[in-house]
Design an enzyme around this catalytic site. Structure first.
Site, PDB file in Angstrom:
ATOM      1  N   SER A 145      46.603  13.265  40.402  1.00 16.54           N
ATOM      2  CA  SER A 145      47.528  14.435  40.166  1.00 16.54           C
ATOM      3  C   SER A 145      47.687  14.347  38.815  1.00 16.54           C
ATOM      4  CB  SER A 145      48.765  13.828  40.913  1.00 16.54           C
ATOM      5  OG  SER A 145      49.699  14.861  40.467  1.00 16.54           O
ATOM      6  N   TYR A 158      55.923   8.918  41.342  1.00 18.11           N
ATOM      7  CA  TYR A 158      54.821   9.510  41.850  1.00 18.11           C
ATOM      8  C   TYR A 158      53.914   9.509  40.612  1.00 18.11           C
ATOM      9  CZ  TYR A 158      51.178  12.750  43.999  1.00 18.11           C
ATOM     10  OH  TYR A 158      50.234  13.421  44.438  1.00 18.11           O
TER      11      TYR A 158
END
Length: 247
Positions: A145, A158
């Site tokens: 990501s 995250y």
């Protein structure tokens, strides 16, 4: 889709019951691979299997929580007994964690995110590296990501886990450089997935790419002809950067 480019290849896909993993598994099967589909949700796996079978492909369903690390080892042993090798690993499964200041994240949430986003992928490498080395063109693909490098407030869980995943993949690629294994990090960007919906509840999903859109790229990186030792692919821009050469 590149039909036949993965004929007789064996591919493991984690998080295969929905989203990117689901459509990646379908695309790999359409390209000729036998897909070992791993996920916690049995219903989603069965739906995937129905679609693969209807299209003339083949799959093996593995209901497994990736925090069951002994289960990952058993899966590796089963793949060795059946095929003696693994050609493709797609480490797709991941969790968002909790959008919260670092000091407010419950330890249970942090530990789960680390377990699934990082430790499970290390255990997959640990169990499957000998199998990938038996392939004439082992391919390891991990979903990352932009959050790994763009560290925004409240996204700590995250961001940290994806940064750790990238370090894991880069280390594995460096250790595998003199082998036939090739490693690719894939950043899908904003995509119409359940995780994105959880993170951005006010966003119109119709404005985002469907998760099937990235599947052809995953097939390309899974193919024997892909020969970048370590690459990071950014789906929104379409760019592939060779990281080992870049340092």
């Amino acid at each position: 889709m590149a039909e036949g480019v993965l004929k007789d290849r064996v591919a493991v896909v984690t998080g295969a019951s929905r989203g990117i993993g689901y459509f990646a598994a379908k695309a790999l099967a359409e390209a000729g691979a036998h897909v070992v589909a791993v996920a916690r949700t049995v219903g989603g796996l069965e739906e995937l299997d129905d679609e693969i079978q209807a299209a003339g492909g083949s799959s093996t369903l593995v209901p497994l929580d990736l925090r069951d690390y002994d289960g990952i080892d058993r899966l590796g042993a089963a793949i060795f007994e059946r095929w003696g090798r693994l050609d493709v690993l797609v480490g797709n499964a991941g969790v968002l964690g909790q959008l919260s200041p670092l000091g407010h994240i419950p330890p249970k949430v942090w530990d789960e995110a680390m377990a699934i986003n990082v430790t499970a992928n290390w255990r997959l490498i640990r169990s499957f590296d000998p199998l990938l080395r038996q392939s004439d063109a082992g391919r390891a693909i991990f979903l990352t990501s932009g959050a790994a490098r763009n560290c925004r407030a409240f996204w700590g869980t995250y961001s940290v886990t994806k940064a750790a995943l990238e370090a894991l993949a880069r280390t594995y690629a460096a250790e595998s450089r003199k082998t036939r294994i090739r490693v690719t990090l894939v950043n899908p960007g904003p995509m119409r997935t359940a995780m994105r919906g959880k993170a951005m509840p006010g966003e119109d999903p119709a404005t985002l790419p469907h998760p099937s859109a990235i599947a052809p790229a995953i097939v390309r990186f899974a193919a024997p002809g892909h020969d970048v030792p370590l690459g990071r692919f950014d789906f929104p821009s379409g760019s592939l950067v060779s990281l080992l050469e870049a340092g």
